[in-house]
Every structure is written in structure tokens, then in C-alpha cells.
Design a protein around this motif. Sequence first.
Motif, PDB file in Angstrom:
ATOM      1  N   UNK A 131       0.823  -1.202   0.000  1.00 33.06           N
ATOM      2  CA  UNK A 131       0.000   0.000   0.000  1.00 33.06           C
ATOM      3  C   UNK A 131       0.859   1.254   0.000  1.00 33.06           C
ATOM      4  N   UNK A 132       2.034   1.157   0.601  1.00 36.64           N
ATOM      5  CA  UNK A 132       2.899   2.337   0.695  1.00 36.64           C
ATOM      6  C   UNK A 132       3.716   2.569  -0.561  1.00 36.64           C
ATOM      7  N   UNK A 133       3.764   1.586  -1.479  1.00 39.63           N
ATOM      8  CA  UNK A 133       4.602   1.726  -2.662  1.00 39.63           C
ATOM      9  C   UNK A 133       4.285   2.963  -3.491  1.00 39.63           C
ATOM     10  N   UNK A 134       3.002   3.268  -3.769  1.00 38.76           N
ATOM     11  CA  UNK A 134       2.745   4.499  -4.522  1.00 38.76           C
ATOM     12  C   UNK A 134       3.277   5.733  -3.824  1.00 38.76           C
ATOM     13  N   UNK A 135       3.171   5.773  -2.492  1.00 33.02           N
ATOM     14  CA  UNK A 135       3.690   6.923  -1.748  1.00 33.02           C
ATOM     15  C   UNK A 135       5.206   6.990  -1.847  1.00 33.02           C
ATOM     16  N   UNK A 136       5.865   5.809  -1.784  1.00 33.98           N
ATOM     17  CA  UNK A 136       7.323   5.802  -1.908  1.00 33.98           C
ATOM     18  C   UNK A 136       7.744   6.263  -3.291  1.00 33.98           C
ATOM     19  N   UNK A 137       7.017   5.816  -4.311  1.00 35.95           N
ATOM     20  CA  UNK A 137       7.327   6.256  -5.677  1.00 35.95           C
ATOM     21  C   UNK A 137       7.136   7.756  -5.801  1.00 35.95           C
ATOM     22  N   UNK A 138       6.077   8.285  -5.142  1.00 37.31           N
ATOM     23  CA  UNK A 138       5.840   9.733  -5.172  1.00 37.31           C
ATOM     24  C   UNK A 138       7.038  10.460  -4.578  1.00 37.31           C
ATOM     25  N   UNK A 139       7.544   9.948  -3.452  1.00 38.22           N
ATOM     26  CA  UNK A 139       8.652  10.625  -2.792  1.00 38.22           C
ATOM     27  C   UNK A 139       9.906  10.600  -3.652  1.00 38.22           C
ATOM     28  N   UNK A 146       4.600  -9.752  -6.123  1.00 41.87           N
ATOM     29  CA  UNK A 146       6.018 -10.026  -5.855  1.00 41.87           C
ATOM     30  C   UNK A 146       6.654  -8.860  -5.107  1.00 41.87           C
ATOM     31  N   UNK A 147       7.581  -9.176  -4.210  1.00 40.12           N
ATOM     32  CA  UNK A 147       8.265  -8.138  -3.452  1.00 40.12           C
ATOM     33  C   UNK A 147       9.276  -7.427  -4.355  1.00 40.12           C
ATOM     34  N   UNK A 148       9.156  -6.118  -4.572  1.00 39.45           N
ATOM     35  CA  UNK A 148      10.117  -5.414  -5.443  1.00 39.45           C
ATOM     36  C   UNK A 148      11.527  -5.453  -4.872  1.00 39.45           C
ATOM     37  N   UNK A 149      12.485  -5.578  -5.742  1.00 39.04           N
ATOM     38  CA  UNK A 149      13.896  -5.601  -5.365  1.00 39.04           C
ATOM     39  C   UNK A 149      14.548  -4.329  -5.900  1.00 39.04           C
ATOM     40  N   UNK A 150      15.048  -3.494  -4.995  1.00 37.99           N
ATOM     41  CA  UNK A 150      15.622  -2.212  -5.424  1.00 37.99           C
ATOM     42  C   UNK A 150      16.832  -2.421  -6.332  1.00 37.99           C
ATOM     43  N   UNK A 151      17.624  -3.462  -6.057  1.00 39.68           N
ATOM     44  CA  UNK A 151      18.805  -3.697  -6.893  1.00 39.68           C
ATOM     45  C   UNK A 151      18.420  -4.029  -8.333  1.00 39.68           C
ATOM     46  N   UNK A 152      17.326  -4.792  -8.502  1.00 42.15           N
ATOM     47  CA  UNK A 152      16.888  -5.173  -9.840  1.00 42.15           C
ATOM     48  C   UNK A 152      15.993  -4.120 -10.481  1.00 42.15           C
ATOM     49  N   UNK A 153      15.195  -3.463  -9.683  1.00 39.06           N
ATOM     50  CA  UNK A 153      14.233  -2.476 -10.193  1.00 39.06           C
ATOM     51  C   UNK A 153      14.359  -1.171  -9.414  1.00 39.06           C
ATOM     52  N   UNK A 154      15.444  -0.418  -9.636  1.00 37.14           N
ATOM     53  CA  UNK A 154      15.644   0.826  -8.861  1.00 37.14           C
ATOM     54  C   UNK A 154      14.591   1.878  -9.130  1.00 37.14           C
ATOM     55  N   UNK A 189       2.291   6.779 -23.473  1.00 35.82           N
ATOM     56  CA  UNK A 189       3.333   6.424 -22.515  1.00 35.82           C
ATOM     57  C   UNK A 189       2.650   5.941 -21.243  1.00 35.82           C
ATOM     58  N   UNK A 190       2.971   4.717 -20.844  1.00 35.84           N
ATOM     59  CA  UNK A 190       2.343   4.147 -19.658  1.00 35.84           C
ATOM     60  C   UNK A 190       3.379   3.389 -18.834  1.00 35.84           C
ATOM     61  N   UNK A 191       2.956   2.903 -17.670  1.00 33.15           N
ATOM     62  CA  UNK A 191       3.848   2.168 -16.782  1.00 33.15           C
ATOM     63  C   UNK A 191       4.500   1.006 -17.530  1.00 33.15           C
ATOM     64  N   UNK A 192       5.826   0.840 -17.345  1.00 32.31           N
ATOM     65  CA  UNK A 192       6.527  -0.208 -18.074  1.00 32.31           C
ATOM     66  C   UNK A 192       6.028  -1.589 -17.642  1.00 32.31           C
ATOM     67  N   UNK A 193       6.186  -2.553 -18.523  1.00 34.03           N
ATOM     68  CA  UNK A 193       5.610  -3.881 -18.322  1.00 34.03           C
ATOM     69  C   UNK A 193       6.180  -4.583 -17.085  1.00 34.03           C
ATOM     70  N   UNK A 194       7.464  -4.387 -16.803  1.00 35.69           N
ATOM     71  CA  UNK A 194       8.069  -5.083 -15.668  1.00 35.69           C
ATOM     72  C   UNK A 194       7.487  -4.578 -14.346  1.00 35.69           C
ATOM     73  N   UNK A 195       7.362  -3.262 -14.194  1.00 34.46           N
ATOM     74  CA  UNK A 195       6.750  -2.722 -12.980  1.00 34.46           C
ATOM     75  C   UNK A 195       5.300  -3.180 -12.855  1.00 34.46           C
ATOM     76  N   UNK A 196       4.599  -3.197 -13.970  1.00 38.56           N
ATOM     77  CA  UNK A 196       3.198  -3.610 -13.946  1.00 38.56           C
ATOM     78  C   UNK A 196       3.081  -5.086 -13.560  1.00 38.56           C
TER      79      UNK A 196
END
Length: 308
Positions: free
Chosen positions: A18-26, A167-175, A153-160
Motif C-alpha cells: 500500500x505504501x509503494x505508490x507513496x514511496x514512488x511519489x517521494x 512479488x516483493x520489489x527488489x531495489x537492486x533489480x528495479x531501482x 506512454x504508460x507504466x513499463x511492463x516489468x513494474x506492472x
Amino acid sequence: MTQVNGMWKRLVTACMLLAMPALAWAQSADPKPWQLNMGKGVTASSQHAYDAHMVALIVCIVIGLIVFGAMGYAMFKFRKSKGAVPAQFSHNTTAEIIWTVIPVLILVVMAWPATAKLIAMYDTRDAEMTVKVTGYQWMWKYDYLGEDVSFTSRLDRESDRIRQSGEQPDYAKNPHYLLDVDNPLVLPTNTKIRFVITADDVIHAWWVPALGWKQDAIPGIVNEAWAEIEEPGIYRGQCAELCGKDHGFMPIVVKAVSKDEYATWLAAEKAKRAPAEPAPAPEAAPADAAPATDAAPIAETPAPSAQG
């Protein structure tokens, strides 16, 4: 205990998702490590905003030091344990004029340059190119007016994929999780670019912090803004107006390149979108000529003579 631990893990995971959109905003402005102040950006508008912010910040710090310094001094110097007796104040017209005039002067001094810079932010005259930005649920469409080039232009396929799979996002793989797109907006540097911004369904807001402004995209209304990007690079932003359930998943990516590189990219885009040329018609066959013959001409046989 195992069941409790499992419930706790699921709760933590749900909170993180739930916090991911907020983190992306920051992260949308791609701040530097340990950055405490707002970024300077890469346009004249962002520089103006940064300068106005710093002036206001310095004025507030000075006023705060004076006020809190005087308050601390009075509390320490005239405390009751030292036998201080509360003073009796009466109406003082001079004091009231002073503490009214001084804040007004400070506000005027701050408002004068801020107003001039705000007016300059909306001056789209002498733009060298125009880009139309249209907001949709949940993507952006870019039209390079006069160039016959447009794309979404829309959200890339990997993020989607990651967000929908749980799946738990990995910062090293998906910064840049939730901040990458399939087709970035490519713009030239050192070029005054006019933006016309609207929407096709609900209210959106096109916001790239490094450009120094945010503009609402409203159906039926065309708003304007401009930017002249000074440095090549990748600049990220997001929709800044709550526009539906996937509001947090429509990022913006601006790719600023040199003028020569932009011209090459634009030519390639035009060639990609140009209609295919029709196949050439087959050549017409020449008219039929009389058939030639190699046979020798037939000699005439003389008529037999009559025998008498």
C-alpha cells in the motif's frame, strides 16, 4: 505462535504494498542521497522556484532566530526565581505601527520578485516547438504538433507485472519501480518548448519536479506551460491529481537529449510511422507483333500443258 507470525508477515507485506505508490511519489524527483533541501532542477522555472524558496527560507530563519532568541532571553533573564515582577503594559500606538509596517514591508519585498518570476513561468511566446500532453486513465499521450509524431506512454511492463503479481520489489533489480515507462517523452535541450496540456476523461496533473512546475490536465480545457531544459538526462515525475484507482501507476519520464540526437530520433520516429509506399505496378507487356516465320516461300507449280 506460527499462525500469529504468519498473520504479522502478511500485515507487514500488505502495508508495504500500500505504501509503494507513496514511496514512488517521494522518489519522483530522483533526489540525491541525504538531500534535505528542494532540488534546483534543470530549467529557468525551477531555478526561479529554488531562488524564491531560499529567500523565504532565509527570511523565516532570521525572524525565527530573533523571535525565539528574544523569548529565550526574556524567560531566562526575568524568571520568577530571580524576583522578577510582571510588567504592566498599556496601549502603545508607536509599537503597533512598527510591528504592522515591518511585516508588510517584508511581504512586499518577497512578493515583488516572486510575482515577476511567476509571470515569466507562463510566458510561452517564442517557443521553438509545441508538445500536446493528454491525460488518460491511466497513461499519457504525447503529440509533437507539426511533426506528425504521437504515441502513448504508460507504466513499463516489468513494474506492472511486479505490482499485479504481488512479488516483493527488489531495489537492486528495479531501482525505478513504478517510475519507468514504455515510451519516454524525448525532448531537445536548450530549446524553448511549449506544452499544451489537457485530459480526455477525468482531471489529471502533469508534474515533473526537475522542470519546476506542475500543470492540471482538465477535460475541455487547455492549459499552457513551457520549459527549456539545460542539461541532458532522465527526469521523472508522476500524475499529481487523484484520478482513479491506478492514479499511483501512471509515471512520467522525460528524456532530454542534445539537438542533434533529438533530430535523429525525430527522423526515425517519422520513418517508423510513415505509411508504407504502394508496390509499383507491373510493366505493361508490348503489343503483340506479327509472328515471324522461317519457312521458305512456296514456289508456284506451273499448270500442265495440254497434249495434242
